[in-house]
Design an enzyme around this catalytic site. Structure first.
Site, PDB file in Angstrom:
ATOM      1  N   GLN A 230       0.849  -1.195   0.000  1.00 15.94           N
ATOM      2  CA  GLN A 230       0.000   0.000   0.000  1.00 15.94           C
ATOM      3  C   GLN A 230       0.890   1.251   0.000  1.00 15.94           C
ATOM      4  OE1 GLN A 230      -3.207  -0.193  -0.391  1.00 15.94           O
ATOM      5  NE2 GLN A 230      -3.620  -2.339   0.098  1.00 15.94           N
ATOM      6  N   GLU A 277      -2.679 -15.693  -3.021  1.00 13.43           N
ATOM      7  CA  GLU A 277      -1.983 -14.655  -3.800  1.00 13.43           C
ATOM      8  C   GLU A 277      -1.252 -15.351  -4.943  1.00 13.43           C
ATOM      9  OE1 GLU A 277      -1.144 -11.154  -3.878  1.00 13.43           O
ATOM     10  OE2 GLU A 277       0.158 -11.831  -5.502  1.00 13.43           O
ATOM     11  N   ASP A 322      -9.172  -8.008  -1.836  1.00 11.77           N
ATOM     12  CA  ASP A 322      -8.464  -6.760  -2.176  1.00 11.77           C
ATOM     13  C   ASP A 322      -7.796  -6.929  -3.541  1.00 11.77           C
ATOM     14  OD1 ASP A 322      -7.130  -4.361  -2.192  1.00 11.77           O
ATOM     15  OD2 ASP A 322      -5.627  -4.946  -0.721  1.00 11.77           O
ATOM     16  N   CYS A 349      -9.277  -0.245  -5.126  1.00 12.05           N
ATOM     17  CA  CYS A 349      -8.640   1.014  -5.533  1.00 12.05           C
ATOM     18  C   CYS A 349      -9.251   1.521  -6.835  1.00 12.05           C
ATOM     19  CB  CYS A 349      -7.128   0.829  -5.666  1.00 12.05           C
ATOM     20  SG  CYS A 349      -6.698  -0.419  -6.874  1.00 12.05           S
TER      21      CYS A 349
HETATM   22  C1  LIG Z   1      -4.228  -4.466  -4.604  1.00 14.69           C
HETATM   23  S1  LIG Z   1      -3.023  -5.678  -4.288  1.00 14.69           S
HETATM   24  C2  LIG Z   1      -3.444  -6.085  -2.620  1.00 14.69           C
HETATM   25  C3  LIG Z   1      -2.393  -6.825  -1.841  1.00 14.69           C
HETATM   26  C4  LIG Z   1      -2.593  -6.879  -0.327  1.00 14.69           C
HETATM   27  N1  LIG Z   1      -3.945  -7.222   0.038  1.00 14.69           N
HETATM   28  C5  LIG Z   1      -2.184  -5.574   0.316  1.00 14.69           C
HETATM   29  O1  LIG Z   1      -3.053  -4.867   0.847  1.00 14.69           O
HETATM   30  O2  LIG Z   1      -0.989  -5.259   0.308  1.00 14.69           O
HETATM   31  C6  LIG Z   1      -3.567  -7.012  -5.237  1.00 14.69           C
HETATM   32  C7  LIG Z   1      -2.720  -8.263  -5.157  1.00 14.69           C
HETATM   33  O3  LIG Z   1      -3.369  -9.264  -5.941  1.00 14.69           O
HETATM   34  C8  LIG Z   1      -2.390 -10.033  -6.625  1.00 14.69           C
HETATM   35  N2  LIG Z   1      -3.134 -10.615  -7.768  1.00 14.69           N
HETATM   36  C9  LIG Z   1      -3.470 -10.020  -8.929  1.00 14.69           C
HETATM   37  N3  LIG Z   1      -4.241 -10.840  -9.668  1.00 14.69           N
HETATM   38  C10 LIG Z   1      -4.409 -11.978  -8.950  1.00 14.69           C
HETATM   39  C11 LIG Z   1      -5.130 -13.193  -9.174  1.00 14.69           C
HETATM   40  N4  LIG Z   1      -5.841 -13.388 -10.289  1.00 14.69           N
HETATM   41  N5  LIG Z   1      -5.091 -14.145  -8.217  1.00 14.69           N
HETATM   42  C12 LIG Z   1      -4.357 -13.951  -7.079  1.00 14.69           C
HETATM   43  N6  LIG Z   1      -3.662 -12.824  -6.812  1.00 14.69           N
HETATM   44  C13 LIG Z   1      -3.691 -11.846  -7.735  1.00 14.69           C
HETATM   45  C14 LIG Z   1      -1.289  -9.058  -6.939  1.00 14.69           C
HETATM   46  O4  LIG Z   1      -0.068  -9.753  -7.106  1.00 14.69           O
HETATM   47  C15 LIG Z   1      -1.308  -8.153  -5.688  1.00 14.69           C
HETATM   48  O5  LIG Z   1      -0.420  -8.636  -4.720  1.00 14.69           O
END
Ligand SMILES: C[S@@+](CC[C@H](N)C(=O)[O-])C[C@H]1O[C@@H](n2cnc3c(N)ncnc32)[C@H](O)[C@@H]1O
Length: 391
Positions: A230, A277, A322, A349
């Site tokens: 974040q 993740e 998220d 976001c």
């Molecule tokens: C907005 S970030 C949120 C991460 C964490 N919740 C944080 O607050 O730091 C979204 C996360 O989703 C992962 N991501 C994106 N697409 C994904 C998918 N299809 N399945 C699993 N993870 C995914 C990205 O690598 C990233 O770490």
């Protein structure tokens, strides 16, 4: 009847700010979207893109400025594609962001927004970013951000939204690019910092992204420039509080968990937490943080959320979602509709994809609260936290 033509000039009154941060006005029966405008502005504008039902136009002259206008702090404002709200008083930025959320819920989600959407402001509205991506061109001796609507680099010496440590590193980086030889002519640099350390990864110079530590409340996170974290160092604790307040029970599922930002605090409130993740490196960092904190009740899965949910249909008391800006994948949403946990917290976001996903989720869940938190001052971006309960 008046027609809108490319490069013609006309006057426009800005009514409000909408998705994407554009100021919206009406002319010749069409919606006109203007970047860098302010509600109440009387402008002379010139269309640069015409679509069937709307057009985009740029400001040629501010005939009468809105009362919400201020002088932007940054000398690159308007040219740099980063900030697009620096010309707005902070109160007006917050109001515009709540308006954007309301607009998306209504228009895309077909959801009546709650009467009140509280927004948590950032204590500091500059110097907050602990993470950045810069673009580099060695041939042009440029380091910075892309120009608005373009892939051309604006050379940046000082970026007022960066944390002091990142700003210091930007200056250092500029010196290095001028004096060292690098493997690529063009590329980008990803950086993340705490108060004293920097982790950096780039395709221009081959450097191993080192792991750094960031403390949020009583949790310590390992992270690096290849993992998501974040961005606003002043609101990390408040974001956790907002997302998980009052959540406790037996089982919890943390989807898109990154380096475990919500996973660690959730593991203190639930008997077991399952965290999913896709980025393997982020999962390894999350496991390291959990181990250092002595948390043994978390099961980590390095998998796409869609695939995890296809294979696991067990019941959870609480699910935290998220996702990235693109929102939840369609198949994953279908699986979530079958799982039916007692409560969901959706952290987003992007208000547009959030509204799209909520529209589907509202078939089985009722929205109990919508709150916003200003993780990105000086830009139109906003983080929204929505809590839902099983109907
Ligand atoms: C907005 S970030 C949120 C991460 C964490 N919740 C944080 O607050 O730091 C979204 C996360 O989703 C992962 N991501 C994106 N697409 C994904 C998918 N299809 N399945 C699993 N993870 C995914 C990205 O690598 C990233 O770490």
């Amino acid at each position: 009847m008046k027609l809108i033509e490319l490069d013609s000039l006309f006057e426009l009154e800005i009514e409000r700010i909408v998705t994407g941060g554009y100021g919206l006005g009406h002319y010749a029966g069409k919606v006109v979207l203007v970047p860098l405008a302010s509600p109440g502005d009387r402008l002379k504008v010139k269309p640069y893109k015409i679509h069937e039902n709307f057009c985009k136009a740029e400001i040629v002259e501010i005939i009468k400025p809105s009362p919400y206008r201020i002088t932007p702090v940054c000398k690159y404002f308007g040219e740099c594609g980063g900030c697009d709200f620096q010309h707005l008083k902070y109160e007006a930025q917050l109001e515009a962001k709540v308006g954007i959320i309301r607009d998306c819920l209504r228009r895309i989600g077909k959801i009546d927004p709650p009467d009140e959407i509280p927004i948590i402001h950032s204590d500091e509205v500059f110097g907050y970013r602990l993470r950045a991506q810069w673009h580099v061109s060695l041939a042009e001796s440029k380091v910075g951000y892309f120009r608005r609507d373009s892939n051309e680099i604006v050379d940046i010496e000082h970026c007022p939204i960066l944390s002091p440590n990142l700003q210091k590193f930007l200056i250092e980086m500029r010196g290095r690019l001028g004096s060292e030889r690098f493997s690529e002519e063009k590329g980008h640099i990803e950086v993340v910092s705490n108060e004293t350390d920097i982790s950096v990864v780039s395709d221009v110079f081959k450097e191993e992204a080192r792991d750094i530590r960031v403390k949020v409340c009583d949790n310590i996170y390992f992270l690096n420039a290849r993992s998501f974290f974040q961005a606003n160092r002043f609101l990390l604790g408040k974001l956790i509080e907002l997302a998980i307040e009052g959540a406790s029970g037996t089982t919890c599922l943390d989807l898109y968990c990154g380096v475990g930002f919500f996973t660690l605090p959730l593991a203190k409130n639930f008997k077991t937490v399952v965290a999913v993740e896709q980025a393997r490196e982020s999962i390894l960092l999350a496991m390291r943080s959990a181990k250092a904190a002595g948390l043994e009740n978390i099961k980590f899965h390095s998998q796409r959320v869609r695939d995890f949910l296809k294979q696991n249909q067990e019941f959870f008391d609480f699910i935290l979602i998220d996702p990235p800006r693109t929102g939840v994948e369609k198949e994953a949403l279908e699986s979530l509709l079958k799982l039916v946990p007692l409560e969901i917290c959706y952290v987003s976001c992007d208000p547009a994809t959030l509204a799209r996903d909520l529209r589907r989720l509202c078939a089985k869940y009722k929205i109990t609260s919508v709150k916003a938190i200003d993780m990105f001052p000086q830009t139109h971006h906003i983080e929204t936290v929505v809590r839902l309960r099983k109907i």
